[in-house]
Design a protein around this motif. Structure first.
Motif, PDB file in Angstrom:
ATOM      1  N   CYS A  56      -4.465  -0.368  -0.194  1.00 19.54           N
ATOM      2  CA  CYS A  56      -5.172  -1.430   0.511  1.00 19.54           C
ATOM      3  C   CYS A  56      -6.640  -1.029   0.671  1.00 19.54           C
ATOM      4  N   SER A  57      -7.456  -1.963   1.107  1.00 20.36           N
ATOM      5  CA  SER A  57      -8.898  -1.688   1.200  1.00 20.36           C
ATOM      6  C   SER A  57      -9.204  -0.559   2.180  1.00 20.36           C
ATOM      7  N   GLU A  58      -8.487  -0.511   3.309  1.00 16.65           N
ATOM      8  CA  GLU A  58      -8.736   0.572   4.280  1.00 16.65           C
ATOM      9  C   GLU A  58      -8.397   1.934   3.699  1.00 16.65           C
ATOM     10  N   CYS A  59      -7.279   2.035   3.010  1.00 16.06           N
ATOM     11  CA  CYS A  59      -6.884   3.320   2.418  1.00 16.06           C
ATOM     12  C   CYS A  59      -7.806   3.706   1.265  1.00 16.06           C
TER      13      CYS A  59
ATOM     14  N   GLN B  80     -11.009   3.041   1.228  1.00  8.55           N
ATOM     15  CA  GLN B  80     -12.197   3.552   1.903  1.00  8.55           C
ATOM     16  C   GLN B  80     -11.956   4.968   2.404  1.00  8.55           C
ATOM     17  N   THR B  81     -10.782   5.202   2.996  1.00 11.43           N
ATOM     18  CA  THR B  81     -10.445   6.532   3.486  1.00 11.43           C
ATOM     19  C   THR B  81     -10.416   7.530   2.341  1.00 11.43           C
ATOM     20  N   GLU B  82      -9.802   7.130   1.235  1.00 12.21           N
ATOM     21  CA  GLU B  82      -9.715   8.009   0.064  1.00 12.21           C
ATOM     22  C   GLU B  82     -11.111   8.330  -0.467  1.00 12.21           C
ATOM     23  N   ASN B  83     -11.980   7.317  -0.534  1.00 12.00           N
ATOM     24  CA  ASN B  83     -13.351   7.537  -1.010  1.00 12.00           C
ATOM     25  C   ASN B  83     -14.120   8.456  -0.081  1.00 12.00           C
ATOM     26  N   THR B  84     -13.918   8.298   1.229  1.00 12.67           N
ATOM     27  CA  THR B  84     -14.596   9.152   2.213  1.00 12.67           C
ATOM     28  C   THR B  84     -14.137  10.587   2.071  1.00 12.67           C
ATOM     29  N   VAL B  85     -12.830  10.796   1.933  1.00  6.33           N
ATOM     30  CA  VAL B  85     -12.278  12.146   1.783  1.00  6.33           C
ATOM     31  C   VAL B  85     -12.806  12.791   0.500  1.00  6.33           C
TER      32      VAL B  85
ATOM     33  N   CYS C 244       0.852  -1.192   0.000  1.00  9.32           N
ATOM     34  CA  CYS C 244       0.000   0.000   0.000  1.00  9.32           C
ATOM     35  C   CYS C 244       0.889   1.244   0.000  1.00  9.32           C
ATOM     36  N   ASP C 245       0.690   2.090  -0.994  1.00 11.28           N
ATOM     37  CA  ASP C 245       1.488   3.308  -1.118  1.00 11.28           C
ATOM     38  C   ASP C 245       1.054   4.386  -0.133  1.00 11.28           C
ATOM     39  N   SER C 246      -0.087   4.200   0.513  1.00 13.42           N
ATOM     40  CA  SER C 246      -0.566   5.198   1.463  1.00 13.42           C
ATOM     41  C   SER C 246      -0.110   4.878   2.889  1.00 13.42           C
ATOM     42  N   CYS C 247      -0.442   3.693   3.392  1.00 12.49           N
ATOM     43  CA  CYS C 247      -0.123   3.351   4.785  1.00 12.49           C
ATOM     44  C   CYS C 247       1.117   2.487   4.922  1.00 12.49           C
TER      45      CYS C 247
END
Length: 157
Positions: free
Chosen positions: A139-142, A144-149, A99-102
């Motif tokens: 990853c799936s969590e990131c 979801q976070t990206e979609n929420t933002v 995951c490039d985010s977390c």
């Protein structure tokens, strides 16, 4: 597999092969197993210095070389980091989802990928001795976070 069981398995694996799983090697492996994610050599050194004040970069690199040689860890080439392997003792192809985010890393076994690669290599007169694939993304969590933002910041013009 819990940390103690994994470390005992690594110790036994070394004994079977006549190699020394020194306290320092064990500590470096334990740090990586406890982290549940990738660590760079200097991050490992900092963690090691908490209990081994005299630890130096060469100390960590020697331990990493040993752990790599015995298959206890993998090196992520694209991020120059190391991650614990939980199923050492077998020569297996390695694929990572990074995951490039977390920074989370998942080791997977893609069905058919090794066979396809071996077949294509053979057709080109090449024999694969080691295979590591690193796929970067979210990853799936990131996700979801990206979609929420994105939803929170979207507006109608």
């Amino acid at each position: 597999m819990n940390k103690a069981t994994l470390i005992n398995k690594a110790r036994a694996y070394c004994e079977q092969r006549g190699a020394r799983f020194t306290p320092l090697r064990e500590k470096v492996y334990e740090i990586l197993v406890s982290k549940h994610g990738p660590m760079g050599a200097y991050e490992l050194l900092d963690a090691l210095k908490e209990t081994e004040s005299g630890a130096k970069p060469a100390t960590v690199y020697r331990a990493l070389d040993f752990l790599l040689d015995f298959g206890f860890i993998h090196r992520l080439e694209s991020t120059n980091a190391f991650v614990a392997c939980y199923h050492f003792g077998c020569n297996h192809p390695v694929q990572f989802l990074i995951c490039d985010s977390c920074g989370d890393v998942a080791e997977i076994q893609s069905e058919g990928l090794k066979e396809t690669l071996d077949s294509q290599a053979q057709a080109n007169g090449f024999k694969v001795s080691k295979q590591t694939i690193e796929a970067h993304g979210l990853c799936s969590e990131c996700q979801q976070t990206e979609n929420t933002v994105e939803k929170e910041h979207s507006h109608e013009c």
